[in-house]
Design an enzyme around this catalytic site. Structure first.
Site, PDB file in Angstrom:
ATOM      1  N   LYS A  61       2.478  -4.719   2.556  1.00 44.81           N
ATOM      2  CA  LYS A  61       1.577  -3.774   1.877  1.00 44.81           C
ATOM      3  C   LYS A  61       1.225  -2.608   2.818  1.00 44.81           C
ATOM      4  O   LYS A  61       1.276  -1.452   2.425  1.00 44.81           O
ATOM      5  CB  LYS A  61       0.298  -4.496   1.408  1.00 44.81           C
ATOM      6  N   THR A  62       0.931  -2.942   4.070  1.00 45.32           N
ATOM      7  CA  THR A  62       0.596  -1.890   5.045  1.00 45.32           C
ATOM      8  C   THR A  62       1.819  -1.035   5.344  1.00 45.32           C
ATOM      9  O   THR A  62       1.748   0.196   5.379  1.00 45.32           O
ATOM     10  CB  THR A  62       0.096  -2.536   6.368  1.00 45.32           C
ATOM     11  N   ASP A  77      -7.643  -2.340   3.677  1.00 44.46           N
ATOM     12  CA  ASP A  77      -7.101  -3.689   3.531  1.00 44.46           C
ATOM     13  C   ASP A  77      -8.198  -4.615   2.987  1.00 44.46           C
ATOM     14  O   ASP A  77      -9.392  -4.332   3.162  1.00 44.46           O
ATOM     15  CB  ASP A  77      -6.624  -4.177   4.911  1.00 44.46           C
ATOM     16  N   THR A  91      -4.916  -9.546  -1.384  1.00 49.99           N
ATOM     17  CA  THR A  91      -4.168 -10.750  -1.744  1.00 49.99           C
ATOM     18  C   THR A  91      -4.731 -11.313  -3.044  1.00 49.99           C
ATOM     19  O   THR A  91      -4.185 -12.247  -3.599  1.00 49.99           O
ATOM     20  CB  THR A  91      -4.318 -11.819  -0.637  1.00 49.99           C
ATOM     21  N   ARG A 126       7.221 -10.739   7.479  1.00 44.21           N
ATOM     22  CA  ARG A 126       6.441 -10.995   8.698  1.00 44.21           C
ATOM     23  C   ARG A 126       6.856 -12.320   9.322  1.00 44.21           C
ATOM     24  O   ARG A 126       6.980 -12.437  10.541  1.00 44.21           O
ATOM     25  CB  ARG A 126       4.934 -10.998   8.390  1.00 44.21           C
TER      26      ARG A 126
END
Ligand code: ADE
Length: 357
Positions: free
Chosen positions: A83-84, A128, A177, A236
């Site tokens: 997302k980032t 975030d 999330t 990740r």
């Protein structure tokens, strides 16, 4: 040949927990730094989420043609899916700068006002965990998002006045999330809302090869395939595994990550062929061995595993659900046939009527 000693196999529980915290999809400061270095800068470099990329490219081109900022964006999905990263790619593609913060850091009204007033024209503001924004911060944000203004109250008692102050045009990117935990009014103010999907093994393989070339890790096709299939659909995790397995290959072998080296390193990290780690397997065993397959409430699961509810819900469950190991029911979590098979248990006949009881 690299041999894994018994001592290495039976690491203390503490070390095992530390290892899994290094590998799972939670973010750490160390990791943020690593991710910044390997982060793609443009859509051309960004692998995966192809449908989303196509939609975003159109929105970006249209905004550029109109010479306007891009609509506010909301990205949701499990941690580690980018997302980032995607937000900074979009800002780059728009030729804009991005400021990053998270909702828990915007505790006081002055925090959100300060950040909104510090923005330069067409900047992106990334928040975030936006579902954790408090009511006051949300209300300050509404006119900011809608009209590019903020309301400031001045004076006290009878002399209190509200001043409407203009701020620059900007694009807010919210990441969460838990899209369902966002308040309706906040969600409605985002023009573009997208879910990030888990990545395919093929996409993860490409990501691994790209990262390997940036960090000078040597990896062959089969090595990349094995790591990709153990990464729970999450870039990740794939990149974290790559780093750990590279260390293993350098110390125990000639540095090249092959399928064999990756297999041995994954075994040492306690990660199985589905990419499940100890906590995942403990969770499944808890449902099967202690609760006849469930349903079991999330509080009981978290307490039994010594994790917090949020970690279970956000980090562990999404992949177990998507891979069909567990199911969520109104009465709690249940183990599915896949979980029984994977851990070598006989599937009880009650499981056949799983969805009806
Ligand atoms: N590294 C992490 N995520 C990535 C992605 N989606 N594409 C390329 N490199 C990445």
């Amino acid at each position: 040949m690299a041999i894994i000693s018994d001592g290495e196999k039976f690491k203390s529980e503490k070390t095992q927990k530390e290892t899994r915290e290094n590998i799972c999809a939670k973010t750490t400061d160390y990791d943020n730094c690593f991710e910044t270095n390997i982060r793609p800068k443009s859509f051309d470099e960004y692998i995966g989420q192809s449908q989303l990329k196509e939609t975003l490219k159109i929105s970006i081109e249209a905004a550029k043609k109109r010479n306007e900022p891009l609509d506010h964006l909301l990205f949701y999905g499990p941690p580690g899916l980018g997302k980032t990263t995607l937000s900074s790619v979009i800002a780059n593609e728009m030729g804009s700068k991005i400021k990053t913060t998270s909702a828990p850091a915007l505790e006081k009204p002055r925090d959100i006002i300060g950040i909104l007033m510090s923005l330069k024209k067409n900047d992106f503001l990334f928040i975030d965990e936006i579902h954790r924004l408090n009511k006051i911060a949300e209300e300050i944000l509404y006119p900011g998002m809608e009209d590019f203004t903020i309301d400031r109250t001045i004076g006290k008692g009878e002399t209190t006045r509200t001043l409407r102050i203009p701020i620059v045009k900007f694009t807010l990117v919210g990441a969460t999330t838990k899209a369902g935990s966002l308040s309706g009014p906040l969600r409605d103010r985002f023009g573009i809302i997208h879910k990030l999907e888990f990545y395919t093994d093929q996409e993860l393989k490409q990501i691994l090869k790209r990262t390997a070339s940036i960090i000078n890790a040597e990896i062959d096709e089969e090595g990349a395939e094995l790591i990709a299939s153990s990464a729970r659909g999450t870039p990740r995790i794939a990149n974290r595994l790559l780093k750990r397995i590279r260390d293993y290959a350098v110390v125990k072998s000639d540095g090249l990550i092959t399928k064999k080296t990756a297999q041995k390193a994954l075994k040492l990290l306690n990660i199985d062929e589905y990419g499940l780690d100890i906590t995942d397997r403990e969770l499944l065993k808890l449902l099967i061995e202690k609760h006849n397959g469930g349903p079991v409430g999330i509080e009981t699961i978290a307490a039994a595993l010594g994790e917090d509810i949020k970690t279970i819900e956000d980090v562990y469950e999404p992949y177990l659900l998507q891979a069909g190991f567990i199911a969520r029911t109104p009465r709690g979590r249940k183990a599915c046939c896949n979980a029984y098979e994977h851990l070598g248990y006989k599937i009880p006949s009650a499981q056949q009527n799983f969805f009806t009881d």
